[in-house]
Design a protein around this motif. Sequence first.
Motif, PDB file in Angstrom:
ATOM      1  N   ALA A   1      40.827  31.514  25.256  1.00 26.34           N
ATOM      2  CA  ALA A   1      39.813  32.306  24.565  1.00 26.34           C
ATOM      3  C   ALA A   1      39.387  33.464  25.464  1.00 26.34           C
ATOM      4  N   PHE A   2      39.147  34.620  24.864  1.00 26.47           N
ATOM      5  CA  PHE A   2      38.670  35.761  25.647  1.00 26.47           C
ATOM      6  C   PHE A   2      38.024  36.789  24.734  1.00 26.47           C
ATOM      7  N   LYS A   3      37.254  37.672  25.337  1.00 28.60           N
ATOM      8  CA  LYS A   3      36.620  38.775  24.618  1.00 28.60           C
ATOM      9  C   LYS A   3      37.275  40.070  25.059  1.00 28.60           C
TER      10      LYS A   3
ATOM     11  N   ALA B   1      40.598  41.264  30.764  1.00 28.88           N
ATOM     12  CA  ALA B   1      40.059  39.905  30.607  1.00 28.88           C
ATOM     13  C   ALA B   1      40.881  38.864  31.354  1.00 28.88           C
ATOM     14  N   PHE B   2      41.980  39.288  32.001  1.00 29.20           N
ATOM     15  CA  PHE B   2      42.873  38.336  32.665  1.00 29.20           C
ATOM     16  C   PHE B   2      43.033  38.689  34.138  1.00 29.20           C
ATOM     17  N   ASN B   3      43.344  37.681  34.925  1.00 32.38           N
ATOM     18  CA  ASN B   3      43.598  37.902  36.358  1.00 32.38           C
ATOM     19  C   ASN B   3      44.898  38.679  36.556  1.00 32.38           C
TER      20      ASN B   3
ATOM     21  N   ARG C   1      49.150  41.111  29.414  1.00 30.51           N
ATOM     22  CA  ARG C   1      49.205  42.063  28.315  1.00 30.51           C
ATOM     23  C   ARG C   1      50.607  42.110  27.713  1.00 30.51           C
ATOM     24  N   VAL C   2      51.617  42.060  28.577  1.00 33.26           N
ATOM     25  CA  VAL C   2      53.003  42.039  28.093  1.00 33.26           C
ATOM     26  C   VAL C   2      53.234  40.818  27.202  1.00 33.26           C
ATOM     27  N   GLU C   3      52.730  39.657  27.635  1.00 33.36           N
ATOM     28  CA  GLU C   3      52.888  38.437  26.843  1.00 33.36           C
ATOM     29  C   GLU C   3      52.198  38.556  25.493  1.00 33.36           C
TER      30      GLU C   3
END
Length: 428
Positions: A243-245, A274-276, A282-284
Motif C-alpha cells: 500500500a502507498f500514497k 514512495a519507495f526506497n 517504478r519500472v515494476e
Amino acid sequence: MGNDKTENNGAKSEKKSFLPKKGYGLIMLIMALVAAAFMVMLTLVSAFPKEMTLAFVAVLFVLLILVYILFMRKSKGLRIFGLLLAVIFLVVYGVGTYYLGSTYAAFSKIGGSGDSRVSTDSTGQTKDITSEAFNIYITGIDMWNNEKGLDLERSDVNMIVTVCPQTRKILMTSIPRDTYVKLHTAGQMDKLTHTGVYGVDETLNTVEDWLGVDLDYYVKCNFSSVMKIIYAIGGIDVYSPKAFKSSISDYEYEEGWNYMGGKEALYFARERKAFNNEDDKRVENQQAVLKAVLNKMMTSPSLLTSYPELLDIAAEDLETDMSSEDMQALVRMQLSDLGAWDIEMQKITGEYDMDYVASLTPDQKFQVYRPDDKAVAECLDKINEVMNPTQEEIQTIEEEKKKTNFIKFLKGLKGGNDEAAESGEESE
C-alpha cells in the motif's frame, strides 16, 4: 373475351405477388443497401477471423430472407413482425457498418504513423507477425498532449516487448531511464532518457547498438495516450505488492488488487518517491500497468465494442510504424480463439554512479545507471528464448488452439474479464 381479360388480370396479379407492396419494397431496398455497405466494410477491415465473418454474413442473409417472406404474407400481424425485424436489422447492421467504417478509418490513420522500419525475418523476407516472433519498443515521453513542443521529449519509459504468436508468450524487458549508453549518432556516453530529445530513431538505434536486438516496431506514447487508452477499455485491475500514497497526486493504493481508471493507473506507474528503490519499483509498476492492459484487451471479447474508440485514440495520441495490415492480422489472430497469453516481466539491473553526460554541461558529473553486464546477458538470453521457441512449445499451443472455437468467444462475453483477473492473480 371476358375470360381472356380475367386471365390477363390474374397473370398480372400473379406477377406482382413476387414483390412486396410499395412501402415494404422501399424498406427492402434500404435493407439491401445497408447489407451491401456492411459487407464492403467487413471486407475492407479484414480484422475478424473467417468463422466470425461467416457468422455475421449468414445472420445478415437469414434476416433479409425472413423479412422478405414476412412482407409477402397476407396476415397483418406477420407483416408487422417483419417490420419489427427490419428495424432491428437496420439498427444492428447500420451501427455495425458505422463501427466498421470507424475502425477502418482508424486503422488507416494509425498504421505507419511514424517512420517506417521494415520488419524482416532471417532470410530477408517480410515477417508474418502472426506466426513469427517480433520485438516492439515502447518509448514513453514524460509530457501531456498540450505540452507538445513546449519541452524536450525525454524517453522516461523504455521497454522491449517480445511477442511470440507461436507460443502465445509476451516478455517485457524494462530498461531504466538513466541507463548509461553510447549514443548511436554522436558516439558519446549519455543517459538513455536523453535519446528521446534527438528523436525516436536515435533511441531505437542506440538500443540496437547496445543490445544487438532487432527492434521490429516501435510505439511512442505520452501521459495523455496512456490515460485515454485505459479509460477506453473500461479501466484495469492492477496488483500492488504494498500500500502507498502517490507523492504527485491524491491517489492512494491498497496492497493487493486495485481497480484503476486512466488517471489512477498513470500516477501508479509514475510513482517513485514512495519507495526506497525508487526507479526500480517504478519500472515494476509500469510493467504491471501494461500487463493489466494487455490482459484485458486480449481476453475480453466485449472490447469489440471499444475498438473504434480505442483505435481513434491511438491514431490521435500514439506514434507507431506498425502497418494497418499488421494490426488487422494481429486482431484477427487474437479474435480467432481469444486464447490466453503467458506474460512475463524482467528488467535490466545495475547500480547508480556519477559520470559525464553528453547532452548536459561537460564540466559536471551527473547521476547515471550503469547496467550490470551479467544482468544484461541474462535478459538477452530470455529474449532469445522467447524469440526462438522449441517445437515442443509450439506443439503444446497448437493442441490448446484446437480446443477453442467460436462458442468460447460467445461464452467469453460474460466471463472473459473474470478469467483474466484470475490468471493475473495466479501469475503474481
